[in-house]
Design a protein around this motif. Structure first.
Motif, mmCIF file in Angstrom:
data_model
loop_
_atom_site.group_PDB
_atom_site.id
_atom_site.type_symbol
_atom_site.label_atom_id
_atom_site.label_comp_id
_atom_site.label_asym_id
_atom_site.label_seq_id
_atom_site.Cartn_x
_atom_site.Cartn_y
_atom_site.Cartn_z
ATOM 1 N N LEU A 143 0.864 -1.179 0.000
ATOM 2 C CA LEU A 143 0.000 0.000 0.000
ATOM 3 C C LEU A 143 0.896 1.222 0.000
ATOM 4 C CD1 LEU A 143 -2.892 1.220 0.258
ATOM 5 C CD2 LEU A 143 -2.493 1.240 2.736
ATOM 6 N N LEU A 144 0.805 2.033 -1.036
ATOM 7 C CA LEU A 144 1.611 3.241 -1.136
ATOM 8 C C LEU A 144 0.794 4.428 -0.643
ATOM 9 C CD1 LEU A 144 3.337 2.773 -4.616
ATOM 10 C CD2 LEU A 144 3.974 1.847 -2.368
ATOM 11 N N ILE A 145 1.438 5.300 0.139
ATOM 12 C CA ILE A 145 0.798 6.475 0.708
ATOM 13 C C ILE A 145 1.462 7.719 0.136
ATOM 14 C CG2 ILE A 145 0.201 7.707 2.826
ATOM 15 C CD1 ILE A 145 -1.098 4.965 2.633
ATOM 16 N N ASP A 146 0.663 8.610 -0.384
ATOM 17 C CA ASP A 146 1.165 9.873 -0.943
ATOM 18 C C ASP A 146 1.545 10.793 0.211
ATOM 19 O OD1 ASP A 146 1.668 11.995 -2.733
ATOM 20 O OD2 ASP A 146 -0.398 12.707 -2.552
ATOM 21 N N SER A 147 2.762 10.634 0.711
ATOM 22 C CA SER A 147 3.159 11.289 1.962
ATOM 23 C C SER A 147 3.784 12.667 1.775
ATOM 24 C CB SER A 147 4.160 10.397 2.699
ATOM 25 O OG SER A 147 5.357 10.268 1.943
ATOM 26 N N HIS A 148 4.358 12.940 0.613
ATOM 27 C CA HIS A 148 5.105 14.185 0.371
ATOM 28 C C HIS A 148 6.187 14.371 1.429
ATOM 29 C CE1 HIS A 148 1.756 16.389 -2.125
ATOM 30 N NE2 HIS A 148 1.966 15.136 -2.507
ATOM 31 N N GLY A 149 6.738 13.270 1.906
ATOM 32 C CA GLY A 149 7.723 13.349 2.967
ATOM 33 C C GLY A 149 8.998 12.600 2.659
ATOM 34 N N ALA A 150 9.269 12.342 1.382
ATOM 35 C CA ALA A 150 10.447 11.565 0.997
ATOM 36 C C ALA A 150 10.908 12.025 -0.386
ATOM 37 C CB ALA A 150 10.110 10.073 0.962
ATOM 38 N N PRO A 151 12.133 11.680 -0.765
ATOM 39 C CA PRO A 151 12.569 11.981 -2.129
ATOM 40 C C PRO A 151 11.706 11.263 -3.163
ATOM 41 C CG PRO A 151 14.438 11.380 -0.729
ATOM 42 C CD PRO A 151 13.193 11.057 0.043
ATOM 43 N N VAL A 152 11.717 11.756 -4.368
ATOM 44 C CA VAL A 152 10.982 11.121 -5.464
ATOM 45 C C VAL A 152 11.584 9.742 -5.722
ATOM 46 C CG1 VAL A 152 10.328 11.299 -7.895
ATOM 47 C CG2 VAL A 152 10.466 13.367 -6.474
ATOM 48 N N ALA A 153 10.732 8.730 -5.767
ATOM 49 C CA ALA A 153 11.194 7.360 -5.989
ATOM 50 C C ALA A 153 11.622 7.167 -7.441
ATOM 51 C CB ALA A 153 10.086 6.376 -5.633
ATOM 52 N N ILE B 139 3.921 14.074 -23.521
ATOM 53 C CA ILE B 139 3.390 15.431 -23.448
ATOM 54 C C ILE B 139 4.327 16.463 -24.047
ATOM 55 C CG2 ILE B 139 2.556 17.223 -21.862
ATOM 56 C CD1 ILE B 139 2.079 14.938 -19.819
ATOM 57 N N GLY B 140 5.628 16.279 -23.832
ATOM 58 C CA GLY B 140 6.589 17.320 -24.147
ATOM 59 C C GLY B 140 6.966 18.075 -22.882
ATOM 60 N N PRO B 141 7.867 19.052 -23.002
ATOM 61 C CA PRO B 141 8.313 19.792 -21.815
ATOM 62 C C PRO B 141 7.152 20.578 -21.184
ATOM 63 C CG PRO B 141 9.767 20.183 -23.699
ATOM 64 C CD PRO B 141 8.551 19.493 -24.233
ATOM 65 N N VAL B 142 7.032 20.487 -19.866
ATOM 66 C CA VAL B 142 5.967 21.197 -19.158
ATOM 67 C C VAL B 142 6.454 21.527 -17.756
ATOM 68 C CG1 VAL B 142 4.892 19.066 -18.332
ATOM 69 C CG2 VAL B 142 3.503 21.120 -18.569
ATOM 70 N N ALA B 143 5.970 22.625 -17.198
ATOM 71 C CA ALA B 143 6.347 23.055 -15.849
ATOM 72 C C ALA B 143 6.211 21.901 -14.872
ATOM 73 C CB ALA B 143 5.466 24.218 -15.415
ATOM 74 N N THR B 144 7.256 21.685 -14.067
ATOM 75 C CA THR B 144 7.301 20.526 -13.172
ATOM 76 C C THR B 144 7.675 20.970 -11.768
ATOM 77 O OG1 THR B 144 7.936 19.050 -14.980
ATOM 78 C CG2 THR B 144 8.402 18.309 -12.734
ATOM 79 N N LEU B 145 6.827 20.605 -10.802
ATOM 80 C CA LEU B 145 7.031 21.009 -9.422
ATOM 81 C C LEU B 145 7.525 19.850 -8.570
ATOM 82 C CD1 LEU B 145 6.418 23.387 -7.287
ATOM 83 C CD2 LEU B 145 4.561 21.872 -6.611
ATOM 84 N N LEU B 146 8.556 20.104 -7.746
ATOM 85 C CA LEU B 146 8.989 19.172 -6.716
ATOM 86 C C LEU B 146 8.265 19.531 -5.425
ATOM 87 C CD1 LEU B 146 11.092 16.866 -6.922
ATOM 88 C CD2 LEU B 146 11.139 18.491 -8.830
ATOM 89 N N GLU B 147 7.418 18.604 -4.932
ATOM 90 C CA GLU B 147 6.639 18.837 -3.718
ATOM 91 C C GLU B 147 7.308 18.163 -2.522
ATOM 92 O OE1 GLU B 147 2.006 19.177 -4.154
ATOM 93 O OE2 GLU B 147 2.669 17.274 -5.025
ATOM 94 N N ARG B 148 7.325 18.871 -1.397
ATOM 95 C CA ARG B 148 7.741 18.272 -0.121
ATOM 96 C C ARG B 148 7.018 19.041 0.982
ATOM 97 N NH1 ARG B 148 12.295 15.377 1.999
ATOM 98 N NH2 ARG B 148 12.814 14.801 -0.146
ATOM 99 N N ASP B 149 6.095 18.392 1.638
ATOM 100 C CA ASP B 149 5.287 19.035 2.671
ATOM 101 C C ASP B 149 5.556 18.481 4.068
ATOM 102 O OD1 ASP B 149 3.872 20.710 0.857
ATOM 103 O OD2 ASP B 149 2.660 19.001 0.257
ATOM 104 N N ASN B 150 6.270 17.368 4.162
ATOM 105 C CA ASN B 150 6.593 16.757 5.452
ATOM 106 C C ASN B 150 8.068 16.381 5.470
ATOM 107 O OD1 ASN B 150 3.794 16.548 6.616
ATOM 108 N ND2 ASN B 150 3.496 15.286 4.786
ATOM 109 N N ASP B 151 8.656 16.363 6.669
ATOM 110 C CA ASP B 151 10.093 16.072 6.793
ATOM 111 C C ASP B 151 10.887 16.909 5.803
ATOM 112 O OD1 ASP B 151 9.642 14.191 8.809
ATOM 113 O OD2 ASP B 151 9.291 12.598 7.340
ATOM 114 N N ILE B 152 10.675 18.215 5.859
ATOM 115 C CA ILE B 152 11.258 19.119 4.865
ATOM 116 C C ILE B 152 12.769 19.213 5.065
ATOM 117 C CG2 ILE B 152 11.287 21.494 4.024
ATOM 118 C CD1 ILE B 152 8.319 21.631 4.861
#
Length: 291
Positions: free
Chosen positions: A228-238, A252-265
């Motif tokens: 079971l995977l949890i969208d935690s926003h608390g770890a590096p991108v796998a 798609i081609g090139p598009v604006a890309t956001l790195l999210e981190r909301d926990n364990d910043i």
């Protein structure tokens, strides 16, 4: 339902990597002026008239493109939208004129109570009508196109009679909204439900993608021992999410890309390095397209 035409701002996020703006990093950003395409804020953190958050955001906004990401509109709720919340959102967008605004395909309010989570809804005709009605109202009030983010889910509803991708495609077609493609959410949900994430991507209305999100997940097990995977926003991108991001960019081609981190910043340098990894992928694709 009569869906209204919307006014779409001519500016948009650059096809570059950005980072979610966190107060822990305000001073680092102002001192270093990092080479990033944009920053993204959560709208609800800035729905006050003043204070230090606005002070720092104003200084940073002067030099960078801005994306505003809402978490409180409760687009999927059976109740009407909170008009007072929508008014505060409109004031925030008028103040900073961001290049992008997005919200979630989820609900978080019930009977006047706010639930601190983004909860799923069944994919059927009733939910479709309600979501489209809410998006129409948001776009009418804000006078701009909204991007709708695909959800991370852990359960499915027996009341669903559409696939998630078909549901999102119909919402985009009816309302004219755009799509915020969260690649981590796609990987998490497809893994949890035993589906092929690449096939899921191919079924989405990819021409409507205006931004991509990347984030980390946590790995747990359900009561039967299945992953079971949890969208935690608390770890590096796998790595599996990076691989799916490569597939998304190829489609798609090139598009604006956001790195999210909301926990364990982590320190700003750690997130900047992740953003640079995304930027390198975008730059290689841009060179390939230009060749």
């Amino acid at each position: 339902m009569n869906h209204r035409a919307i006014s779409v701002p001519t500016n948009s996020l650059p096809a570059s990597a950005g980072i979610g703006l966190k107060p822990e990093h305000f001073l680092d950003i102002l001192d270093q002026r990092p080479d990033l395409g944009f920053f993204e804020i959560h709208a609800e953190n800035y729905m006050v008239p003043g204070g230090p958050f606005h002070y720092y955001l104003g200084r940073i906004r002067a030099d960078y493109a801005l994306s505003v990401h809402g978490v409180g509109l409760s687009i999927g709720s059976p109740a009407p939208l909170d008009e007072a919340h929508l008014d505060r959102l409109a004031e925030l967008l008028a103040r900073y004129q961001p290049e992008s605004f997005s919200e979630h395909l989820a609900w978080s309010t019930h009977d006047g109570h706010y639930l601190s989570d983004l909860l799923p809804a069944p994919f059927n005709a009733a939910t479709l009508a309600r979501v489209c009605e809410h998006i129409d109202r948001v776009q009418e009030r804000l006078k701009r196109r909204m991007l709708l983010e695909n959800p991370s889910t852990y359960v499915e509803f027996s009341a669903s009679d559409m696939s998630e991708a078909a549901f999102i495609g119909e919402v985009v077609r009816r309302t004219g909204c755009g799509l915020l493609l969260d690649v981590n959410n796609a990987y998490v949900s497809c893994t949890n439900h035993g589906r092929d994430p690449l096939e899921y991507l191919r079924q989405l209305p990819l021409s409507a993608v205006g931004e991509i999100h990347l984030a980390g997940f946590a790995r747990e097990c359900d009561s039967l021992g299945a992953p079971l995977l949890i969208d935690s926003h608390g770890a590096p991108v796998a790595q599996a999410v990076w691989d799916l991001y490569d597939e998304a960019l190829a489609l798609i081609g090139p598009v604006a890309t956001l790195l999210e981190r909301d926990n364990d910043i982590p320190p700003f340098a750690v997130l900047h390095a992740e953003a640079n990894a995304a930027q390198q992928k975008l730059a290689r694709l841009q060179r390939k397209v230009a060749a």
